[in-house]
Design a protein around this motif. Structure first.
Motif, PDB file in Angstrom:
ATOM      1  N   PRO A  62      -0.405  30.828 -33.769  1.00  0.00           N
ATOM      2  CA  PRO A  62       0.897  30.481 -33.188  1.00  0.00           C
ATOM      3  C   PRO A  62       1.703  31.710 -32.755  1.00  0.00           C
ATOM      4  CG  PRO A  62       0.491  29.156 -35.134  1.00  0.00           C
ATOM      5  CD  PRO A  62      -0.613  30.177 -35.068  1.00  0.00           C
ATOM      6  N   GLY A  63       1.603  32.780 -33.486  1.00  0.00           N
ATOM      7  CA  GLY A  63       2.310  34.009 -33.109  1.00  0.00           C
ATOM      8  C   GLY A  63       1.788  34.584 -31.815  1.00  0.00           C
ATOM      9  N   LEU A  64       0.504  34.439 -31.591  1.00  0.00           N
ATOM     10  CA  LEU A  64      -0.109  34.977 -30.375  1.00  0.00           C
ATOM     11  C   LEU A  64       0.252  34.179 -29.132  1.00  0.00           C
ATOM     12  CD1 LEU A  64      -3.691  35.784 -31.702  1.00  0.00           C
ATOM     13  CD2 LEU A  64      -1.842  37.389 -31.233  1.00  0.00           C
ATOM     14  N   ARG A  65       0.532  32.906 -29.304  1.00  0.00           N
ATOM     15  CA  ARG A  65       0.819  32.048 -28.144  1.00  0.00           C
ATOM     16  C   ARG A  65       2.082  32.458 -27.385  1.00  0.00           C
ATOM     17  NH1 ARG A  65      -0.480  27.509 -31.735  1.00  0.00           N
ATOM     18  NH2 ARG A  65      -2.721  27.295 -31.585  1.00  0.00           N
ATOM     19  N   ARG A  66       2.986  33.120 -28.055  1.00  0.00           N
ATOM     20  CA  ARG A  66       4.235  33.508 -27.383  1.00  0.00           C
ATOM     21  C   ARG A  66       4.116  34.836 -26.626  1.00  0.00           C
ATOM     22  NH1 ARG A  66       7.288  37.198 -30.885  1.00  0.00           N
ATOM     23  NH2 ARG A  66       6.132  37.379 -32.827  1.00  0.00           N
ATOM     24  N   ILE A  67       2.941  35.444 -26.675  1.00  0.00           N
ATOM     25  CA  ILE A  67       2.737  36.737 -26.021  1.00  0.00           C
ATOM     26  C   ILE A  67       2.321  36.516 -24.572  1.00  0.00           C
ATOM     27  CG2 ILE A  67       1.322  38.817 -26.008  1.00  0.00           C
ATOM     28  CD1 ILE A  67       1.174  38.587 -29.041  1.00  0.00           C
ATOM     29  N   ALA A  68       3.132  37.044 -23.642  1.00  0.00           N
ATOM     30  CA  ALA A  68       2.827  36.869 -22.222  1.00  0.00           C
ATOM     31  C   ALA A  68       2.919  38.174 -21.433  1.00  0.00           C
ATOM     32  CB  ALA A  68       3.769  35.839 -21.606  1.00  0.00           C
ATOM     33  N   THR A  69       3.645  39.159 -21.963  1.00  0.00           N
ATOM     34  CA  THR A  69       3.859  40.408 -21.232  1.00  0.00           C
ATOM     35  C   THR A  69       3.416  41.609 -22.066  1.00  0.00           C
ATOM     36  OG1 THR A  69       6.086  40.787 -22.093  1.00  0.00           O
ATOM     37  CG2 THR A  69       5.901  39.429 -20.088  1.00  0.00           C
ATOM     38  N   VAL A  70       3.343  42.753 -21.430  1.00  0.00           N
ATOM     39  CA  VAL A  70       3.029  44.000 -22.129  1.00  0.00           C
ATOM     40  C   VAL A  70       4.042  44.235 -23.244  1.00  0.00           C
ATOM     41  CG1 VAL A  70       2.949  46.515 -21.882  1.00  0.00           C
ATOM     42  CG2 VAL A  70       1.868  45.057 -20.149  1.00  0.00           C
ATOM     43  N   GLY A  71       5.313  44.024 -22.945  1.00  0.00           N
ATOM     44  CA  GLY A  71       6.364  44.209 -23.948  1.00  0.00           C
ATOM     45  C   GLY A  71       6.189  43.285 -25.143  1.00  0.00           C
ATOM     46  N   ASP A  72       5.744  42.054 -24.897  1.00  0.00           N
ATOM     47  CA  ASP A  72       5.503  41.106 -25.992  1.00  0.00           C
ATOM     48  C   ASP A  72       4.420  41.633 -26.937  1.00  0.00           C
ATOM     49  OD1 ASP A  72       7.349  39.333 -24.872  1.00  0.00           O
ATOM     50  OD2 ASP A  72       5.811  38.069 -23.952  1.00  0.00           O
ATOM     51  N   VAL A  73       3.353  42.193 -26.369  1.00  0.00           N
ATOM     52  CA  VAL A  73       2.271  42.753 -27.185  1.00  0.00           C
ATOM     53  C   VAL A  73       2.810  43.887 -28.053  1.00  0.00           C
ATOM     54  CG1 VAL A  73       0.096  44.055 -27.135  1.00  0.00           C
ATOM     55  CG2 VAL A  73       0.425  42.133 -25.579  1.00  0.00           C
ATOM     56  N   LEU A  74       3.554  44.790 -27.429  1.00  0.00           N
ATOM     57  CA  LEU A  74       4.091  45.944 -28.158  1.00  0.00           C
ATOM     58  C   LEU A  74       5.044  45.500 -29.261  1.00  0.00           C
ATOM     59  CD1 LEU A  74       4.742  48.305 -25.112  1.00  0.00           C
ATOM     60  CD2 LEU A  74       2.744  48.256 -26.619  1.00  0.00           C
ATOM     61  N   ASP A  75       5.951  44.583 -28.937  1.00  0.00           N
ATOM     62  CA  ASP A  75       6.904  44.078 -29.938  1.00  0.00           C
ATOM     63  C   ASP A  75       6.174  43.408 -31.090  1.00  0.00           C
ATOM     64  OD1 ASP A  75       9.000  44.965 -28.352  1.00  0.00           O
ATOM     65  OD2 ASP A  75       9.419  42.982 -27.503  1.00  0.00           O
ATOM     66  N   PHE A  76       5.166  42.603 -30.774  1.00  0.00           N
ATOM     67  CA  PHE A  76       4.415  41.865 -31.784  1.00  0.00           C
ATOM     68  C   PHE A  76       3.713  42.827 -32.747  1.00  0.00           C
ATOM     69  CE2 PHE A  76       0.618  39.381 -33.131  1.00  0.00           C
ATOM     70  CZ  PHE A  76       1.257  38.292 -33.699  1.00  0.00           C
ATOM     71  N   LEU A  77       3.060  43.848 -32.210  1.00  0.00           N
ATOM     72  CA  LEU A  77       2.318  44.778 -33.063  1.00  0.00           C
ATOM     73  C   LEU A  77       3.249  45.675 -33.876  1.00  0.00           C
ATOM     74  CD1 LEU A  77      -0.701  45.598 -30.731  1.00  0.00           C
ATOM     75  CD2 LEU A  77      -0.707  44.250 -32.831  1.00  0.00           C
ATOM     76  N   VAL A  78       4.392  46.035 -33.323  1.00  0.00           N
ATOM     77  CA  VAL A  78       5.372  46.813 -34.094  1.00  0.00           C
ATOM     78  C   VAL A  78       5.902  45.947 -35.229  1.00  0.00           C
ATOM     79  CG1 VAL A  78       7.711  47.791 -34.001  1.00  0.00           C
ATOM     80  CG2 VAL A  78       6.035  48.411 -32.260  1.00  0.00           C
ATOM     81  N   GLU A  79       6.217  44.689 -34.927  1.00  0.00           N
ATOM     82  CA  GLU A  79       6.720  43.746 -35.928  1.00  0.00           C
ATOM     83  C   GLU A  79       5.705  43.525 -37.055  1.00  0.00           C
ATOM     84  OE1 GLU A  79       7.488  39.030 -35.726  1.00  0.00           O
ATOM     85  OE2 GLU A  79       8.546  40.191 -34.196  1.00  0.00           O
ATOM     86  N   LEU A  80       4.435  43.395 -36.705  1.00  0.00           N
ATOM     87  CA  LEU A  80       3.394  43.173 -37.708  1.00  0.00           C
ATOM     88  C   LEU A  80       3.294  44.324 -38.702  1.00  0.00           C
ATOM     89  CD1 LEU A  80       0.354  41.654 -35.782  1.00  0.00           C
ATOM     90  CD2 LEU A  80       1.777  40.537 -37.503  1.00  0.00           C
ATOM     91  N   GLN A  81       3.580  45.522 -38.252  1.00  0.00           N
ATOM     92  CA  GLN A  81       3.509  46.674 -39.149  1.00  0.00           C
ATOM     93  C   GLN A  81       4.588  46.636 -40.217  1.00  0.00           C
ATOM     94  OE1 GLN A  81       2.259  50.595 -37.216  1.00  0.00           O
ATOM     95  NE2 GLN A  81       3.236  49.486 -35.524  1.00  0.00           N
TER      96      GLN A  81
END
Length: 83
Positions: A62-81
């Motif tokens: 479900p967390g991955l489904r909201r990823i659509a842009t480069v910025g989304d990927v970066l935000d998601f991976l920073v958040e996961l850390q």
């Protein structure tokens, strides 16, 4: 844990794309579909982040489904850390 900055994750993302003769756009608003960044590429990027930090990233579909842009990927991976 070695935490990666957004810029460091962006560099890793650029490497993943470069290995496929693709280029990471300068802006964070680029759509992943348009640049050819697929779920397999995301998995490779996540593994590279794990290798760099020495920590496992835990995320769900479900967390991955909201990823659509480069910025989304970066935000998601920073958040996961931070979890």
């Amino acid at each position: 844990m070695n935490e990666l900055s957004r810029a460091q994750i962006r560099d890793l993302m650029a490497q993943v794309l470069k290995n496929q003769d693709k280029e990471l756009p300068a802006g964070d608003e680029a759509q992943l579909r348009e640049i050819g960044f697929r779920s397999l590429d995301f998995s490779e990027l996540a593994l590279r982040v794990e290798d760099e930090t020495g920590e496992e990233l835990n995320f769900d579909a479900p967390g991955l489904r909201r990823i659509a842009t480069v910025g989304d990927v970066l935000d998601f991976l920073v958040e996961l850390q931070h979890q």
